[in-house]
Design an enzyme around this catalytic site. Structure first.
Site, short mmCIF file in Angstrom:
data_model
loop_
_atom_site.label_atom_id
_atom_site.label_comp_id
_atom_site.label_asym_id
_atom_site.label_seq_id
_atom_site.Cartn_x
_atom_site.Cartn_y
_atom_site.Cartn_z
N ASP A 75 42.01 43.63 41.75
CA ASP A 75 42.99 42.88 42.61
C ASP A 75 44.05 42.12 42.14
O ASP A 75 43.40 41.37 40.98
CB ASP A 75 42.15 42.44 44.00
CG ASP A 75 40.81 41.76 43.46
OD1 ASP A 75 40.72 41.42 42.40
OD2 ASP A 75 40.14 41.35 44.28
N ASN A 144 31.87 36.70 52.36
CA ASN A 144 31.90 37.39 53.52
C ASN A 144 31.62 38.86 53.61
O ASN A 144 32.03 39.82 54.28
CB ASN A 144 33.51 37.48 54.23
CG ASN A 144 34.64 37.84 53.37
OD1 ASN A 144 34.19 38.46 52.43
ND2 ASN A 144 35.79 37.66 53.72
N HIS A 146 32.87 40.88 50.99
CA HIS A 146 34.09 41.85 50.56
C HIS A 146 34.04 42.31 49.17
O HIS A 146 32.81 41.57 48.51
CB HIS A 146 35.35 41.01 50.72
CG HIS A 146 35.74 40.11 49.72
ND1 HIS A 146 36.73 38.97 49.95
CD2 HIS A 146 35.10 39.47 48.56
CE1 HIS A 146 36.80 38.02 48.93
NE2 HIS A 146 35.72 38.39 48.05
N GLU A 151 38.40 43.04 52.95
CA GLU A 151 37.87 42.06 53.65
C GLU A 151 37.11 42.85 54.89
O GLU A 151 37.48 43.92 55.20
CB GLU A 151 38.92 41.34 54.27
CG GLU A 151 39.86 40.63 53.23
CD GLU A 151 38.99 39.37 52.50
OE1 GLU A 151 38.10 39.53 52.37
OE2 GLU A 151 39.86 38.26 52.53
P1 PGA Z 1 33.00 34.51 43.21
O1 PGA Z 1 33.91 35.60 43.82
O2 PGA Z 1 32.36 35.30 41.83
O3 PGA Z 1 33.98 33.48 42.71
O4 PGA Z 1 31.97 34.27 44.23
C1 PGA Z 1 33.44 37.02 44.13
C2 PGA Z 1 34.43 37.63 45.19
O5 PGA Z 1 34.71 37.12 46.04
O6 PGA Z 1 34.27 38.74 45.04
#
Ligand code: PGA
Length: 249
Positions: A75, A144, A146, A151
Site C-alpha cells: 500500500d 483495528n 487491517h 480497513e
Molecule cells: P505497525 O503497523 O507495524 O506500525 O504496527 C502495522 C499495520 O498497520 O499494518
C-alpha cells in the site's frame, strides 16, 4: 513456541529481535529456494527489524536479491510525494532497498502521486498478475485488524483500490506525522483477493497492544469487521510474534 490454528502456524518468540531474525530467515529461505521469486513487502514499525536483518544477511553475502523477479508493496498513502519522508516509497528505500543488491527496476509501490488513483490501482493489479502473482507476501496487522489498508467494514474488497482511512488508522499513524491533520486521508492498497492470491503469507506482529486483535484474527470468526480474519481461509500462513503480542495464543 509453535502452535497451529487451522491452516495458520503461529510462532511465538521471546523478543522482538528474535522474531525479526526468524522472519528474515523465512524470507531468506524463500529467496534461496527460488532466487527469481516475486516478493510482497509491507511497511510499519513491525517489519523494521526484519528488514535490518535482511540487509545484514545481504551484506554478509548470505542472500542475493539480484535475481528477484519483482517486489510489490501492499500500500501507499494517497496523495503523497515519493520524496516525503512519511511515504512508503521513502520508507522502503530507507529501511530496505537502499541496503540490498536489488535491481531497482523490479520494485513496485503504488504511486501516491498518480493523477488518477483508480487507474493506478487497476494498473497495479495488472502488474502483479503480469509478474505471475506474489510468491511470498509479508503482512503486519493494524490495531483495528487491517491488513494492508483494508480497513474494517461491511464487506471484503477484492482488488487493489483506493480507500478512505478510518479515524483509528489516521490516529495510529499520526505518530509518524507532525499532526493527525497531516496524515493523508486516503491510500492505495492491495485488496483482500490480491493478498489472498499470494502463494505464501508471513504476518509479523509485535507488542502487547496487538495481542487481543491477533487472537481474534486467528481464533475468531471470519468477518470483514476484522479483515485479517480472512487469513484463516489461506492455505499457507505463518504468523510470527513476540511474546507480548502472542500472549493469548
Ligand atoms: P505497525 O503497523 O507495524 O506500525 O504496527 C502495522 C499495520 O498497520 O499494518
Amino acid at each position: 513456541m509453535k502452535k497451529t490454528y487451522g491452516n495458520i502456524t503461529v510462532c511465538i518468540y521471546e523478543t522482538y529481535d528474535e522474531m525479526s531474525e526468524h522472519a528474515a530467515a523465512f524470507f531468506a529461505d524463500e529467496i534461496k529456494r527460488a532466487p527469481g521469486s516475486v516478493l510482497g513487502f509491507a511497511t510499519g514499525s513491525t517489519p523494521v527489524g526484519m528488514y535490518r536483518a535482511l540487509a545484514g544477511m545481504n551484506k554478509q553475502g548470505e542472500i542475493d536479491f539480484s535475481r528477484v523477479r519483482a517486489t510489490f508493496n501492499l500500500d501507499e498513502y494517497y496523495p503523497i510525494n515519493k520524496t516525503d519522508a512519511q511515504s512508503y516509497y521513502y520508507f522502503m528505500a530507507d529501511n530496505l532497498f537502499d541496503h540490498i543488491n536489488i535491481d531497482r527496476s523490479v520494485i513496485h509501490i503504488p504511486n501516491g502521486q498518480a493523477a488518477d488513483p483508480a487507474a493506478e490501482a487497476k494498473s497495479y493489479e495488472q502488474q502483479i498478475a503480469a509478474a505471475g502473482g506474489i510468491d511470498l507476501q509479508l503482512l503486519g496487522i493494524g490495531a483495528n485488524g487491517h491488513i494492508g489498508f483494508n480497513e474494517p467494514g461491511e464487506c471484503f474488497i477484492s482488488d487493489t483500490h483506493v480507500v478512505t482511512l478510518t479515524p483509528s488508522t489516521i490516529d495510529a499513524n499520526s505518530r509518524f506525522f507532525d499532526s493527525p491533520e497531516a496524515v493523508p486521508k486516503q491510500a492505495l492498497t492491495m485488496g483482500i483477493k490480491t493478498i489472498m492470491s499470494a502463494k505464501k503469507i508471513l504476518l509479523v506482529c509485535a507488542s502487547e497492544s496487538k495481542a487481543g486483535i491477533l487472537r481474534d484474527a486467528v481464533t475468531g470468526d471470519i468477518t470483514p469487521k476484522l479483515p485479517a480474519s480472512i487469513l484463516k481461509l489461506h492455505a499457507d500462513v505463518t504468523v510470527m510474534t513476540d511474546a507480548a503480542a502472542g500472549k493469548y495464543l
